[in-house]
Structures are given as structure tokens and as C-alpha cells.
Design a protein around this motif. Structure first.
Motif, PDB file in Angstrom:
ATOM      1  N   ASP A  95      34.052  37.526  56.204  1.00  0.00           N
ATOM      2  CA  ASP A  95      33.240  36.457  55.601  1.00  0.00           C
ATOM      3  C   ASP A  95      34.117  35.351  55.006  1.00  0.00           C
ATOM      4  O   ASP A  95      33.799  34.781  53.949  1.00  0.00           O
ATOM      5  N   GLY A  96      35.244  35.084  55.645  1.00  0.00           N
ATOM      6  CA  GLY A  96      36.087  33.959  55.214  1.00  0.00           C
ATOM      7  C   GLY A  96      36.901  34.218  53.955  1.00  0.00           C
ATOM      8  O   GLY A  96      37.490  33.296  53.402  1.00  0.00           O
ATOM      9  N   VAL A  97      36.942  35.456  53.471  1.00  0.00           N
ATOM     10  CA  VAL A  97      37.768  35.745  52.295  1.00  0.00           C
ATOM     11  C   VAL A  97      38.724  36.904  52.586  1.00  0.00           C
ATOM     12  O   VAL A  97      38.540  37.657  53.543  1.00  0.00           O
ATOM     13  N   ARG A  98      39.749  37.002  51.749  1.00  0.00           N
ATOM     14  CA  ARG A  98      40.695  38.111  51.857  1.00  0.00           C
ATOM     15  C   ARG A  98      40.749  38.831  50.515  1.00  0.00           C
ATOM     16  O   ARG A  98      40.826  38.192  49.466  1.00  0.00           O
ATOM     17  N   GLY A  99      40.652  40.144  50.572  1.00  0.00           N
ATOM     18  CA  GLY A  99      40.764  40.947  49.345  1.00  0.00           C
ATOM     19  C   GLY A  99      41.981  41.838  49.429  1.00  0.00           C
ATOM     20  O   GLY A  99      42.380  42.261  50.522  1.00  0.00           O
ATOM     21  N   TRP A 100      42.577  42.109  48.267  1.00  0.00           N
ATOM     22  CA  TRP A 100      43.809  42.908  48.218  1.00  0.00           C
ATOM     23  C   TRP A 100      43.611  44.191  47.443  1.00  0.00           C
ATOM     24  O   TRP A 100      42.860  44.217  46.465  1.00  0.00           O
ATOM     25  N   GLY A 101      44.307  45.227  47.882  1.00  0.00           N
ATOM     26  CA  GLY A 101      44.303  46.493  47.147  1.00  0.00           C
ATOM     27  C   GLY A 101      45.694  47.097  47.178  1.00  0.00           C
ATOM     28  O   GLY A 101      46.461  46.862  48.113  1.00  0.00           O
ATOM     29  N   GLU A 102      46.011  47.860  46.133  1.00  0.00           N
ATOM     30  CA  GLU A 102      47.320  48.514  46.069  1.00  0.00           C
ATOM     31  C   GLU A 102      47.127  50.021  46.109  1.00  0.00           C
ATOM     32  O   GLU A 102      46.253  50.571  45.428  1.00  0.00           O
TER      33      GLU A 102
ATOM     34  N   ALA B 299      40.283  46.859  47.577  1.00  0.00           N
ATOM     35  CA  ALA B 299      40.451  45.618  48.355  1.00  0.00           C
ATOM     36  C   ALA B 299      39.076  45.045  48.712  1.00  0.00           C
ATOM     37  O   ALA B 299      38.878  43.823  48.713  1.00  0.00           O
ATOM     38  N   VAL B 300      38.115  45.931  48.991  1.00  0.00           N
ATOM     39  CA  VAL B 300      36.765  45.457  49.309  1.00  0.00           C
ATOM     40  C   VAL B 300      36.094  44.849  48.066  1.00  0.00           C
ATOM     41  O   VAL B 300      35.500  43.777  48.143  1.00  0.00           O
ATOM     42  N   TRP B 301      36.235  45.504  46.906  1.00  0.00           N
ATOM     43  CA  TRP B 301      35.696  44.926  45.652  1.00  0.00           C
ATOM     44  C   TRP B 301      36.323  43.555  45.393  1.00  0.00           C
ATOM     45  O   TRP B 301      35.651  42.606  44.977  1.00  0.00           O
ATOM     46  N   ASP B 302      37.622  43.469  45.633  1.00  0.00           N
ATOM     47  CA  ASP B 302      38.360  42.222  45.418  1.00  0.00           C
ATOM     48  C   ASP B 302      37.801  41.122  46.319  1.00  0.00           C
ATOM     49  O   ASP B 302      37.529  40.001  45.875  1.00  0.00           O
ATOM     50  N   ALA B 303      37.582  41.468  47.597  1.00  0.00           N
ATOM     51  CA  ALA B 303      37.035  40.501  48.557  1.00  0.00           C
ATOM     52  C   ALA B 303      35.617  40.104  48.154  1.00  0.00           C
ATOM     53  O   ALA B 303      35.239  38.928  48.210  1.00  0.00           O
ATOM     54  N   GLU B 304      34.843  41.097  47.743  1.00  0.00           N
ATOM     55  CA  GLU B 304      33.449  40.846  47.350  1.00  0.00           C
ATOM     56  C   GLU B 304      33.379  39.867  46.165  1.00  0.00           C
ATOM     57  O   GLU B 304      32.558  38.944  46.154  1.00  0.00           O
ATOM     58  N   ALA B 305      34.257  40.073  45.184  1.00  0.00           N
ATOM     59  CA  ALA B 305      34.268  39.187  44.012  1.00  0.00           C
ATOM     60  C   ALA B 305      34.601  37.762  44.452  1.00  0.00           C
ATOM     61  O   ALA B 305      33.982  36.796  44.011  1.00  0.00           O
TER      62      ALA B 305
ATOM     63  N   GLN C 280      34.164  36.495  47.447  1.00  0.00           N
ATOM     64  CA  GLN C 280      33.073  35.966  48.256  1.00  0.00           C
ATOM     65  C   GLN C 280      31.909  35.502  47.375  1.00  0.00           C
ATOM     66  O   GLN C 280      31.296  34.471  47.618  1.00  0.00           O
ATOM     67  N   LYS C 281      31.626  36.254  46.329  1.00  0.00           N
ATOM     68  CA  LYS C 281      30.530  35.898  45.418  1.00  0.00           C
ATOM     69  C   LYS C 281      30.959  34.872  44.372  1.00  0.00           C
ATOM     70  O   LYS C 281      30.153  34.517  43.500  1.00  0.00           O
TER      71      LYS C 281
ATOM     72  N   ALA D 182      38.121  32.990  36.048  1.00  0.00           N
ATOM     73  CA  ALA D 182      38.217  32.551  37.444  1.00  0.00           C
ATOM     74  C   ALA D 182      37.637  33.614  38.373  1.00  0.00           C
ATOM     75  O   ALA D 182      37.622  34.795  38.043  1.00  0.00           O
ATOM     76  N   PRO D 183      37.158  33.193  39.562  1.00  0.00           N
ATOM     77  CA  PRO D 183      36.633  34.172  40.522  1.00  0.00           C
ATOM     78  C   PRO D 183      37.728  35.151  40.958  1.00  0.00           C
ATOM     79  O   PRO D 183      38.919  34.818  40.892  1.00  0.00           O
ATOM     80  N   GLY D 184      37.326  36.332  41.395  1.00  0.00           N
ATOM     81  CA  GLY D 184      38.302  37.352  41.814  1.00  0.00           C
ATOM     82  C   GLY D 184      39.008  37.924  40.597  1.00  0.00           C
ATOM     83  O   GLY D 184      38.417  38.043  39.530  1.00  0.00           O
ATOM     84  N   THR D 185      40.304  38.233  40.748  1.00  0.00           N
ATOM     85  CA  THR D 185      41.036  38.835  39.625  1.00  0.00           C
ATOM     86  C   THR D 185      41.526  37.786  38.642  1.00  0.00           C
ATOM     87  O   THR D 185      41.957  38.122  37.541  1.00  0.00           O
ATOM     88  N   GLY D 186      41.509  36.509  39.054  1.00  0.00           N
ATOM     89  CA  GLY D 186      42.107  35.473  38.210  1.00  0.00           C
ATOM     90  C   GLY D 186      43.602  35.346  38.454  1.00  0.00           C
ATOM     91  O   GLY D 186      44.269  34.534  37.816  1.00  0.00           O
ATOM     92  N   TYR D 187      44.141  36.173  39.363  1.00  0.00           N
ATOM     93  CA  TYR D 187      45.562  36.094  39.734  1.00  0.00           C
ATOM     94  C   TYR D 187      45.619  35.891  41.253  1.00  0.00           C
ATOM     95  O   TYR D 187      44.908  36.566  41.994  1.00  0.00           O
ATOM     96  N   ARG D 188      46.458  34.987  41.709  1.00  0.00           N
ATOM     97  CA  ARG D 188      46.566  34.701  43.140  1.00  0.00           C
ATOM     98  C   ARG D 188      47.738  35.494  43.722  1.00  0.00           C
ATOM     99  O   ARG D 188      48.814  35.543  43.128  1.00  0.00           O
TER     100      ARG D 188
END
Ligand code: OSB
Ligand code: MG
Length: 373
Positions: free
Chosen positions: A39-46, A106-112, A114-115, A345-351
Motif C-alpha cells: 500500500d505504498g508504505v514500508r514498515g520496519w521490524g527488528e 514491521a506490519v504494525w509499523d507499516a500500518e501506522a 499507512q494510517k 509524528a506518524p509511525g514511530t517518529g524516527y526515520r
């Protein structure tokens, strides 16, 4: 959301200072990072699995093939509407919580993203700043440990935790308390003791510790209940708690009075939230543990720590304690009052600094939806 691709990488980063626990010393980290696109976004997970199977049976060389053969294909074949659905999708695979958490988060990150919502809000957090502690490893000498504690207190950290093991425990606590009678102090044994050492462990009571973390076996809860009855110091469980049922059992049996939640150890944000809720229902505080994370995992720990029952300072500390240059922007900074402010900021607030990720990458694989997996 439609997940179009999953990328798994290993990055290698030297630590600013070695970290030693009762199971050994590390000088640098090998970290698995996951990114998902859709959906045009990238989410990250560790993936917080270690370089060796010492903290837990799971380690990076079990996580990689588990993600490759089972978890990434499940996600790419079925898709998910939200991060919440990942746990059910991965349930067929037993254990491997750190591998699961890397993908789920990573999916939660992407979802945040995206929303266009902050991740902490999506998780149900309320705190606008979180309290930070530090975890200080075993040093070459007690003098070096005192020096480190002094530095961290000056930086504003609100709780000092030291690693202990037989031979590095009462002797160092004595020195610490002689110098700082009133600081908030904890110890973490990483399973270095047995129940036969109850008399020895009772001597820790004299140092009025906030808690003793995981004194006994990593796979044992009930014997911690026996120990908790025999000592005054509150036990906190880390290694023993893998899901909400464990937390419920531990609290029903009186095995601990505090729980350390590590989102990787418990398989992702969904289970972490459940454990948070179980503890809250029992009137038991939780705090967020750390696994020497890069900025990706660190940013997720910060978001999780905004939930209401994270009432004690976490092992969530500044990027510069671990890395010369962290892979996120801005770096995680802790204010002089020992708090991290939470971004709106949207997502984690960290890029994520993809240039740095690329620079540190030693292996990488991508899998796409619709291709043979
Ligand atoms: O037991 O909390 C632990 C690091 C690696 C493995 C286990 C543990 C730890 C820490 C480090 O204590 C906490 C941090 O990230 O600073
Ligand atoms: Mg611990």
C-alpha cells in the motif's frame, strides 16, 4: 493491507562499549532487520535474537530460516488487515517468538505509517514521555562499574540496573550502596543462581533493591514462587515469560511482583499488550526490557512503553550508549531529567536511515507476493 514484499537483512554494528552478562561478553551486534512493503508504505521490524543461543534457545541462525521458510510466506500468501492479525497467522509455528515479532512489528509499523498515525496511539498508549533506566554489564573491576554508574546518574537516568552473577554480586552492591545510599537500584542475574542459593540471595535484601530480575532458571516459574516467599526483594521475571498465560501463572503463584516485557521475547506487540493487561489486572507494574537494539527496535520499545501500566523506568536508553551512529534519525535522546519525549509524528517518529542500513548490511533476501516461495 496488502503486503507486496518482505526483505530480511543482517546488519553488523560494533558496540561503543562491550556488554557482559552472566552468560558472556559481546563487543558488537549482528542484527536481523525485516522490512515489509505494501500500500505504498514500508514498515520496519527488528529481530532481537542474539548472536548465540545463550539468552534464549532462539538465535539469529534459527530466526533467519524460520522467517524465510514459514513466516514471510504465510504473510505474503494470506495478507493481513493489520498488525493485530499476525499472531494468529504465525501460530502454527511453535515458539520462535523473536522471529515472529520482527515481522509482526514491521506490519504494525507499516500500518501506522499507512494510517498516518503515531504507532504509540495505534498500540493504545497514553504517555507523552517515558522514564528511562540503564542496564550496566559486568565490568573488569568494581571501580569501573562505579565510574559507569556515576556517568549514567549524571546523564539523568532514573534507575540503575547492574548485571550480577556469583562472585560479582554482594561485593559490588556493598560498594555501590556505600557511595549512593538512595539511588533506585536493581540487579539482573539472567538465571545465574539456583534455589539451593536461597540463603545467599536473601542477603541481597540488605541493599533495598527495586527488584532482582530472573534469579533462577530461564524455563522455570514455580521455583521463583518458592524463592519469592523466602526473600523480601521483589522478583521480576524476564526470560520465563513468553506469553500472557505465563504471566497469569506467575502472578497467580506469586512468582514475581514485577514483569519485564520484551516485545521480541513474547512474539510481538499483540502478545506484549496482553501481558501488559494481565499484569495490570493483578495490580503488578511492568517495564520495557532491552536487547541492545538498533534504532528500529529501540523506537518500537519507546512506543510500547507509552502504555499505561509501564510504570517503572525501562531499559530503553539513548542511542549513543550503544552506537557511534544509530540507524535512525533523529537518534534516541534522553533528556537531563531521564525522560524521552514522545513524538506526535506518524509511525514511530524516527526515520530509518536506509543509507546506513545498506552500509552495515552483510546479507539480504527479498520475497514477493505471487512468486513461488
Ligand atoms: O536480560 O535484560 C536482559 C541484553 C541482552 C540480553 C538480555 C538482557 C540484556 C540487557 C540489556 O539487560 C538492556 C539494554 O538493551 O540496554
Ligand atoms: Mg533481563
Amino acid at each position: 493491507m496488502k503486503i507486496e514484499s518482505v526483505t530480511l537483512r543482517e546488519i553488523q554494528m560494533p558496540l561503543v562499549h562491550f556488554f557482559e552478562t552472566s552468560f558472556g561478553r559481546v563487543y558488537g551486534r549482528r542484527i536481523l532487520l525485516v522490512s515489509v512493503e505494501g500500500d505504498g508504505v514500508r514498515g520496519w521490524g527488528e529481530c532481537v535474537a542474539g548472536e548465540d543461543p545463550f539468552y534464549s534457545p532462539e538465535w539469529i541462525e534459527t530466526a533467519w530460516p524460520t522467517i524465510k521458510r514459514y513466516l514471510a510466506p504465510a504473510l505474503l500468501k494470506n495478507g493481513v488487515e493489520s498488525g493485530r492479525e499476525c499472531a494468529a497467522l504465525f501460530a502454527r509455528v511453535r515458539g520462535h517468538n523473536m522471529a515472529k515479532a520482527a515481522l509482526e512489528n514491521a506490519v504494525w509499523d507499516a500500518e501506522a505509517r499507512q494510517k498516518q498515525q503515531p504507532l504509540w496511539k495505534l498500540l493504545g498508549g497514553t504517555r507523552r514521555e517515558i522514564a528511562c533506566g540503564v542496564s550496566i554489564g559486568i565490568q573488569d573491576s568494581p571501580e569501573q562499574l562505579l565510574q559507569k554508574i556515576e556517568t549514567e546518574l549524571a546523564a539523568g537516568y532514573r534507575r540503575i540496573k547492574i548485571k550480577v552473577k556469583p562472585g560479582w554480586d554482594l561485593n559490588v552492591l556493598e560498594k555501590i550502596r556505600a557511595r549512593w545510599a538512595d539511588i533506585v537500584l536493581s540487579v539482573d542475574a539472567n538465571s545465574a543462581y539456583t534455589l539451593d542459593q536461597t540463603e545467599h540471595l536473601r542477603k541481597f535484601d540488605a541493599y533495598h533493591l527495586l527488584m532482582i530480575e530472573q534469579p533462577l532458571w530461564n524455563d522455570e516459574i514455580y521455583l521463583h514462587a518458592r524463592l519469592q516467599k523466602a526473600i523480601q526483594t521483589s522478583i521480576c521475571l524476564d526470560e520465563s515469560i513468553h506469553h500472557a498465560r505465563d504471566a497469569d501463572f506467575a502472578l497467580e503463584t506469586g512468582a514475581c511482583r514485577i514483569i519485564n516485557i520484551k516485545v521480541g521475547r513474547v512474539g510481538g506487540f499483540t502478545e506484549a499488550k496482553k501481558i501488559h493487561d494481565v499484569a495490570q489486572q493483578h495490580g503488578i507494574p511492568v517495564w520495557c526490557g532491552g536487547m541492545l537494539e538498533s534504532g528500529v527496535g529501540r523506537a518500537h520499545n519507546i512506543a510500547l512503553s507509552t502504555l499505561e501500566n509501564f510504570r517503572l523506568p525501562g531499559d530503553v536508553s539513548a542511542s549513543k550508549r550503544y552506537w557511534k551512529e544509530d540507524i535512525i534519525e533523529p537518534q534516541v535522546e534522553v533528556r537531563a531529567d531521564g525522560m524521552i519525549p514522545i513524538s506526535d509524528a506518524p509511525g514511530t517518529g524516527y526515520r530509518v536511515r536506509e543509507d546506513l542500513v545498506q552500509k552495515f548490511t552483510v546479507r539480504e533476501e527479498t520475497w514477493r507476493a505471487g512468486t513461488t516461495l
